[in-house]
Structures are given as structure tokens and as C-alpha cells.
Design an enzyme around this catalytic site. Structure first.
Site, mmCIF file in Angstrom:
data_model
loop_
_atom_site.group_PDB
_atom_site.id
_atom_site.type_symbol
_atom_site.label_atom_id
_atom_site.label_comp_id
_atom_site.label_asym_id
_atom_site.label_seq_id
_atom_site.Cartn_x
_atom_site.Cartn_y
_atom_site.Cartn_z
ATOM 1 N N ASP A 35 71.445 51.598 1.843
ATOM 2 C CA ASP A 35 71.376 52.275 0.544
ATOM 3 C C ASP A 35 72.270 53.513 0.570
ATOM 4 O OD1 ASP A 35 69.131 50.583 -0.586
ATOM 5 O OD2 ASP A 35 68.158 51.377 1.200
ATOM 6 N N GLU A 297 74.301 44.965 3.567
ATOM 7 C CA GLU A 297 75.312 44.908 2.503
ATOM 8 C C GLU A 297 76.628 45.569 2.915
ATOM 9 O OE1 GLU A 297 74.040 45.506 -1.508
ATOM 10 O OE2 GLU A 297 75.873 46.534 -2.072
HETATM 11 O O1 TRH Z 1 71.299 49.078 7.546
HETATM 12 P P1 TRH Z 1 71.310 47.886 6.671
HETATM 13 O O2 TRH Z 1 70.444 46.788 7.062
HETATM 14 O O3 TRH Z 1 70.983 48.362 5.255
HETATM 15 C C1 TRH Z 1 70.473 47.791 4.106
HETATM 16 C C2 TRH Z 1 69.113 48.340 3.817
HETATM 17 O O4 TRH Z 1 68.166 47.677 4.611
HETATM 18 C C3 TRH Z 1 68.812 48.166 2.373
HETATM 19 O O5 TRH Z 1 67.497 48.527 2.046
HETATM 20 C C4 TRH Z 1 69.101 46.760 1.979
HETATM 21 O O6 TRH Z 1 68.835 46.616 0.669
HETATM 22 C C5 TRH Z 1 70.552 46.474 2.264
HETATM 23 O O7 TRH Z 1 70.760 46.586 3.659
HETATM 24 C C6 TRH Z 1 70.994 45.142 1.785
HETATM 25 O O8 TRH Z 1 72.816 47.275 6.603
HETATM 26 P P2 TRH Z 1 74.156 47.771 5.925
HETATM 27 O O9 TRH Z 1 74.088 47.619 4.449
HETATM 28 O O10 TRH Z 1 75.221 47.074 6.600
HETATM 29 O O11 TRH Z 1 74.252 49.304 6.260
HETATM 30 C C7 TRH Z 1 74.569 49.795 7.518
HETATM 31 C C8 TRH Z 1 75.457 51.017 7.385
HETATM 32 O O12 TRH Z 1 75.564 51.658 8.652
HETATM 33 C C9 TRH Z 1 76.865 50.686 6.943
HETATM 34 O O13 TRH Z 1 77.323 51.681 6.052
HETATM 35 C C10 TRH Z 1 77.668 50.738 8.229
HETATM 36 C C11 TRH Z 1 76.944 51.831 8.944
HETATM 37 N N1 TRH Z 1 77.077 51.892 10.414
HETATM 38 C C12 TRH Z 1 77.631 53.025 10.966
HETATM 39 O O14 TRH Z 1 78.039 53.941 10.250
HETATM 40 N N2 TRH Z 1 77.713 53.099 12.313
HETATM 41 C C13 TRH Z 1 77.285 52.114 13.140
HETATM 42 O O15 TRH Z 1 77.371 52.243 14.373
HETATM 43 C C14 TRH Z 1 76.745 50.939 12.541
HETATM 44 C C15 TRH Z 1 76.286 49.804 13.412
HETATM 45 C C16 TRH Z 1 76.644 50.865 11.172
#
Ligand code: TRH
Length: 400
Positions: A35, A297
Site C-alpha cells: 500500500d 502489487e
Molecule cells: O508487501 P506486499 O505483499 O504488499 C501488498 C500488501 O500486502 C497489500 O495489502 C496488498 O494489497 C498488496 O500487496 C497487493 O508486496 P508489494 O506490493 O510487492 O510491496 C512490496 C514493496 O516493498 C515494493 O514497493 C517493493 C518494496 N521492497 C523494498 O523496497 N525492498 C526490498 O528489499 C523488498 C523485498 C521489497
């Protein structure tokens, strides 16, 4: 030859000239990082590429700080890279000084503070109000994108903005400098060597190794995959940012934990636990890998721009509502693959999302085709236009 300092992180590109458009983004963190991950990326892009003055209201600074370590946890208001961050601490809170922006983005259906909505209605010129929805590759998305929804009581209209993977949708976020930053990293051997040294303490693995990044929720299929990697004919180097899948990796190696900095080897498998990386640096992990496991996402989108074969662990929803979304994404991503490669990819994605056993050897066999398709898909997806640009264009047409 480019030097180790020549690749500018995507976040450090020169700022656009200020346009005077003020934008407030409201973000309620449901769980994990997606989010705030999407909101923060959008905020940075609207500020740096469109010259907007952006303020982000977010209710969970801890989740945010993982992506943005310079954020202070104890401040009600702070500026980070020219963006104002307000700790949105209760539903009624709307900033110490109630100012209403020209453009208001309500992310993922979070409810705006009622006093803020009332102030929006009192504003001389009504702000452009978006509800930014979650990403889906399903066909219905284009029909609902940019649909207006008049407020039942106030003279305000909310516009539904739907990210998507196909024409007629809002697209997905992509910074203007992203492709150039990736190309510079891929072209620079010193850059890659420096990255491996900084990230794992070691030199890059040999070209015979398959490098896999693993960002996933808890996943029962991981045990089988770790075994297959251990027993594979070619070396597999696994890079695991510390998180929800780390416990399973620790158990596989009989370790109590698999914290950042840990390293373990068994058979052909060599695994490094990485510290969670600041958001702009996450792209580099994807570029440094041959295959990316992503989730949710935002990382799902970044893997598409990395133009490498990837496997998506979709965010699970009640009543398996996520499964049609998984298949819709596959339909876009795998559209022009030969049937055998498409089937192998679909089987692997389904297995990673709960149905069947992932077959790594089969995935590897089709990797050249998957790699070619990944590059073509990144070009196709870019034709939908970048989400921030699409949103800014629509907002400006309403502000005229
Ligand atoms: O963390 P996510 O699973 O997030 C979400 C939430 O669960 C939300 O509620 C849900 O609706 C949505 O998924 C679909 O996965 P996401 O979206 O990939 O977000 C992870 C973020 O973290 C992304 O911006 C990349 C970042 N990230 C880093 O900045 N550094 C890291 O080392 C990693 C592994 C990720």
C-alpha cells in the site's frame, strides 16, 4: 566504460520544474509494504517528473520506514526528498493546518477524513478526487477506469482510477529514467561487481549459475523448490531479502533463523539472506537476477520492468478471488509464448500459488523463450502509458 558511480538510482533523477499543482495522497496500510510502496512511488514520481507539491498521509510509519530508512518514526510531519509526510494518526486527522490540495488521491478505498471531505466541498474550485484502485489485469478494468462517482451529499465527484495491464486502463507506475538506469547497470561490469560485493560480500557468481531473487509470502511450495535447486545440475544462487519466507529457508538448512547477512549452501544451492533494501534499490536486485520471485502489487510491476522471467505470488484473497487475477495476468504476460512454454509458465505460477508442485527443470527448459517474452512484454506494457503520467494528464484536463 561506465564507472561504479555512473548509474543514478531512479530516485535521484533531476526534478521537474514546479507546476504549482498540490496533491494529497491518503494511504492506510492494510498489511505488508504494497500500500505504502505504491503510494510512495507515485508520490515521488508526481513530485520529480511532474513538478507537483506532494503530501502523503500515511497511518503506519514503521512499514514506510522499511522502504524509506531516512523517515523519522516520531514526527507528525516531515519532509522527505521534497515530499511532505504526515503521520495520519486517526480517521479525523487531516493535517495540523487544514489545506485542501488541487488533486486528492484516496489510495485503495481508504476513507478520507470527514473534515477533509467537508473542506473539499467548501473549496472555491472542487479538487480532482481520485480513488486509486488495486492493480488487476482483468478485462473489466478498462470499462470501469475513470468512471465518475458523484458524492451523495456534496458537490464533489470521485473518479475511479484503475491500474491495469491492457489498453484503456490507467497502466502501472514506471519512472521515465527506469529503462536507462537498468541498461546502465546491465552494461557495467564494475557496477555489477560492486553491487554483489556490497550486497552479498562476494564476487558475482559464474555465468553457469542461475541467480534467483525470492520475495514471497509463506509458501508451502518452497520446500520442494529448495530441494530441486539443491539437486539441480547447474548452480543456483538464491537471494532472499529478509521477510516472510525466511523462516522456511532457515528450516531447510536446519538453522534457527535466516537473518540478513546469513549464507548457507547445500548441493548446487547457495543462498544469501539480504537486508530489506531501500525502495529504489530493490530494482537493482531484480536486474542482478536471472529469475525473480515477486509478490503483491508493486514488486510484481517492478519484475515486469526488469524484463526477466518472473514468478508471481499473488496476494491471497478470501474465496480465491485472486485466482482470476492471476490468470488474467498470465493471459497478458504469456500471450505470444509458444504453447508449451505458456503451459509450463502457467503450471509453475499455479504451483507457486497453491495448485500442484513447481517443476524447476521444466521452467529452466523454457527459460530462453520466457526471457525473450519478458523483454517483449515490457515493451508492450509500456504502450499503456505510465500510471503517474496518465493520472497527471487526466487531472490537468479537469483542472483547466
Ligand atoms: O508487501 P506486499 O505483499 O504488499 C501488498 C500488501 O500486502 C497489500 O495489502 C496488498 O494489497 C498488496 O500487496 C497487493 O508486496 P508489494 O506490493 O510487492 O510491496 C512490496 C514493496 O516493498 C515494493 O514497493 C517493493 C518494496 N521492497 C523494498 O523496497 N525492498 C526490498 O528489499 C523488498 C523485498 C521489497
Amino acid at each position: 566504460m561506465s564507472s561504479a558511480s555512473s548509474v543514478r538510482p531512479v530516485s535521484e533523477q533531476p526534478a521537474a520544474a514546479p507546476t504549482g499543482i498540490a496533491c494529497d495522497i491518503f494511504c492506510a496500510v492494510i498489511d505488508n509494504f504494497g500500500d505504502i510502496g505504491v503510494c510512495w512511488r507515485l508520490a515521488r514520481q508526481l513530485a520529480s517528473e511532474h513538478g507537483w507539491q506532494v503530501r502523503v498521509f500515511v497511518d503506519d510509519l514503521h512499514a514506510f520506514q522499511k522502504l524509506c530508512p531516512s523517515l523519522a518514526l516520531d514526527r507528525a510531519r516531515q519532509a522527505v526528498g521534497g515530499i511532505v509526510v504526515e503521520h495520519w494518526h486517526e480517521p479525523a486527522h487531516a493535517g495540523d493546518t487544514l489545506e485542501v490540495a488541487d488533486v486528492v488521491i484516496e489510495a485503495f478505498g481508504c476513507e478520507l477524513p470527514p473534515i477533509y471531505v467537508a473542506a473539499m466541498a467548501r473549496r472555491e474550485r472542487a479538487p480532482v478526487w481520485f480513488n486509486l484502485e488495486y492493480l488487476s489485469g482483468e478485462d473489466w478494468v478498462a470499462d470501469f477506469h475513470l468512471r465518475p462517482s458523484p458524492h451523495p451529499r456534496y458537490p464533489l465527484t470521485k473518479t475511479f482510477f484503475f491500474p491495469g495491464l491492457g489498453p484503456g486502463t490507467g497502466g502501472v507506475l514506471k519512472e521515465r529514467s527506469l529503462d536507462a538506469a537498468r541498461a546502465a547497470f546491465e552494461a557495467s561490469q564494475p557496477e555489477r561487481e560492486a553491487w554483489w560485493l556490497k550486497t552479498t560480500g562476494r564476487a558475482p557468481p559464474p555465468l553457469t549459475a542461475t541467480v534467483v531473487s525470492l520475495f514471497a509470502y509463506e509458501n508451502p511450495a518452497i520446500d520442494s523448490l529448495l530441494e530441486q535447486w539443491r539437486d539441480s545440475a547447474e548452480p543456483v544462487v538464491l537471494l532472499v531479502p529478509e521477510g516472510r519466507i525466511s523462516g522456511a529457508v532457515a528450516r531447510f538448512f536446519g538453522l534457527p533463523a535466516f537473518a540478513a547477512g546469513s549464507h548457507a549452501e547445500r548441493g548446487s544451492l547457495s543462498v544469501h539472506a539480504l537486508a530489506f533494501i531501500e525502495q529504489p534499490g530493490y530494482d537493482t536486485l531484480l536486474w542482478a537476477s536471472d529469475v525473480n520471485f515477486v509478490r503483491g502489487e508493486d514488486s510484481f510491476v517492478r519484475a515486469q520492468w526488469a524484463a526477466k522471467p518472473f514468478v508471481w505470488h499473488i496476494y491471497p484473497q478470501a474465496d480465491d478471488a485472486h485466482l482470476p487475477k492471476l490468470d488474467a495476468a498470465l493471459a497478458h504476460y504469456a500471450r505470444t509464448l509458444p504453447a508449451d512454454a505458456r503451459d509450463a509458465l502457467a503450471r509453475f505460477w499455479h504451483a507457486w500459488n497453491g495448485t500442484g508442485r513447481p517443476d524447476w527443470a521444466e521452467f529452466q527448459r523454457h527459460r530462453p523463450a520466457l526471457k525473450q517474452r519478458a523483454a517483449e512484454w515490457a515493451v508492450e506494457l509500456a504502450q499503456v502509458g505510465d500510471l503517474a503520467g496518465n493520472l497527471a494528464l487526466f487531472a490537468k484536463s479537469q483542472l483547466k
